[in-house]
Design an enzyme around this catalytic site. Sequence first.
Site: not given
Length: 788
Positions: A687, A730
């Site tokens: 990511s 996140k």
Amino acid sequence: MNPEGEINLAEKLKENPVLPVLPLRNTLLFPDMIIPLAVGRERSLHAVEQATRQEGYLVIVAQKDGEQEDPAPQDIYKVGVVARILRLMRVAQNNLSVIVHGQGKVSIEEYTKNDAFLEARVTFLANDEDRSLEVQALQRNVINQYEKLAQLGASVPQEVVGALQRYDDPNRLVDTIAFNLSVPLAEKQALLEEHGTLKRLKMLTGILARELQVVELGSKIQSEVSDKVGKAQRDYFLKEQMKAIQKELGEGDDRARETDELKSKVAKAKMPKEVEAVALKEIERLALMHPSAAEYTVSRTYIDWLIELPWSRSTKDRLDITRARRILDEDHYGLEKVKDRIVEYLAVQQLKKDLKSPILCLVGPPGVGKTSLGRSVARSLGRKFVRMSLGGIRDEAEIRGHRRTYVGALPGRIIQGMRKASSHNPVFMLDELDKVGMDFRGDPTSALLEVLDPEQNFSFSDHYLEVPFDLSKTMFIATANILETIPQPLLDRMEVLRLPGYTEEEKLHIASNHILPRVLDAHGLKPAQIEFTKGALSAIITDYTREAGVRNMERQMAAVCRKAAKARVSGNKKKAVITAENLKDYLGPKLVYLETRERIDRPGVATGLAWTPVGGDILFIESTAMAGKGNLMLTGQLGDVMKESAYAALSWIRSNAGKLGIPEKVFQRKDLHVHVPAGATPKDGPSAGVSITASLVSLLTQKLVRDDVAMTGEISLMGKVLPVGGIKEKVLAAKRAGIKEVVLPEKNQNDLDDLTDEAKKEMKFVFVKEIPDVLKEVIKKPERHRRA
């Protein structure tokens, strides 16, 4: 030790006679011996660290009193052994595993003034080189004594016995045997301090002679005990005959009364028919045993377990949906998905009475209320609550129990928990499911497959009971921080509910309505004596904690209460009002800073988002260039997947250099270095691909990345931005860090549906399909870039 080695050591000590000292408790090292040591005391850790800086040499010396935690020079013997570190391994933060090799004897002359660790000036001690006939005779006698000791079954290593015949040096023979003998430390120390070869052999001969007498006496005692056991068996048969005679005479009423009482308890327990048959058969066996027989206690304990288990006892569920929702809301703020699932279960159970209980797995970072939620569920259902911590369990028998053939056997912790609950439909919490280990004793997670399968657990089999027990009415709730360590077959049997971290608004509500009353009560304070303003609570959340849960926030509030309690006890009876302005007086300087604007002050720095087992976090990607030949260096403890993302990012940039305005010659003349700070923390995953690309483009175009935006997403060589996991965690991490805009892969758009409106408040989300879309959003325009 050979003379050549002694000469080398003596010369080394002349050059550097000052060495760190490592005191040992109840252990003594001899020259030429190798032993492992576990070093945990602070001063000892410093001594080992100092030794590693000095060719690995240190002085190993025994303490006079093994219970002394921090020995002074007067608590340590004067003669020790210089040892060299062969291997050093850090087991934990304050624990080292060290393997050392004894080199030679030394005498401690004086200790230096060193507060961090013991350090001393030493001189080399050499043993006499006596090879007389008397020494040779004693040497043979010692070997014979040691071999005889081994033959009598003493704890003597056989490999040592076989090697003794090859030793020419009598002093090495003495050292080896003394090292492997289980004798008092003072006797070993006396052997170490003595340098006369003849005298050392005589001392060792006396010690071995005494040990031989002890072992021979032990063998004699063992023989006598065996004779007594044989007598006990004869007595047992005689007593059985007496028992038969007493029965004929009508004197066995007490045993009959006990048997009838056990059968009555079995009937009241309302066991299943097959279990009741096993219990009655065991009672008949018990009636034929004498109470003094060893098997009697085992059989009686087994019967008691069968009687006391809740075969038919259960609590009645409170199926009031409104009441259950109110209790859940009282105990926990937020966590709507879990609450809805419990209310749905109650609603369906009203329609279908024989509904099998669900098996839930609550997954989320520490401190978000997973364990306490289990208690709330039990309270809302009106059920008993049992908690079983699985952290660190490695033995399958912890789940399934031991068979009754083992001494001290007991059922597994599942059955023990059911007995403790006294109900066959409790809420059973399996805490820390992701911390279960596996070793030679079996795999506990495999034993849990039957427990957590609604199609199998109606007949759970425990090794101790050896009869099926119905667990289908039990509501199992497992908790975990991560799913990766849970085996897939086990995970497939559970319904996973994710608990993301809390937003600042949610933490503020939790602090005011849940934590504050608990903290005040724990510190003996009343609301009239101390007041936390809303600004103070907000400051604790933003300036002193950065976490997904609320544990650290509670600790900081407790720290404030302790200082307020201290002031009150000291005579200040005035009400303590905690505000954002005076919070520093209680907790000191701020611990958390919003550092994005400080870090992103030059090209080559981008803000990424990462998922961790304790919640989300922001991640800074830094890139720099230097003269070279086009190499790419990656640092920061990056995993293989993250490294591949960096290579893919560079390949895409090179293939699109013209469109980006990057001269091709840059890649032939410059080396690029990508670093992810917090270098001591391992990092991996795809990511960060988007963030690495933005960082490299920023560096090569000398354009700044925006400091108010964070990004996440995997990249492909074709420039596609691919979806990633952990979006909720996140986004919450970006919000905690004060970032207002988050760039996400387009296919992750649905992941935002799980976020509350509070979490998305004042946040902007940009969804991208390709890397150019990312760069267009995050790279500052040239006219905005001002270099100092």
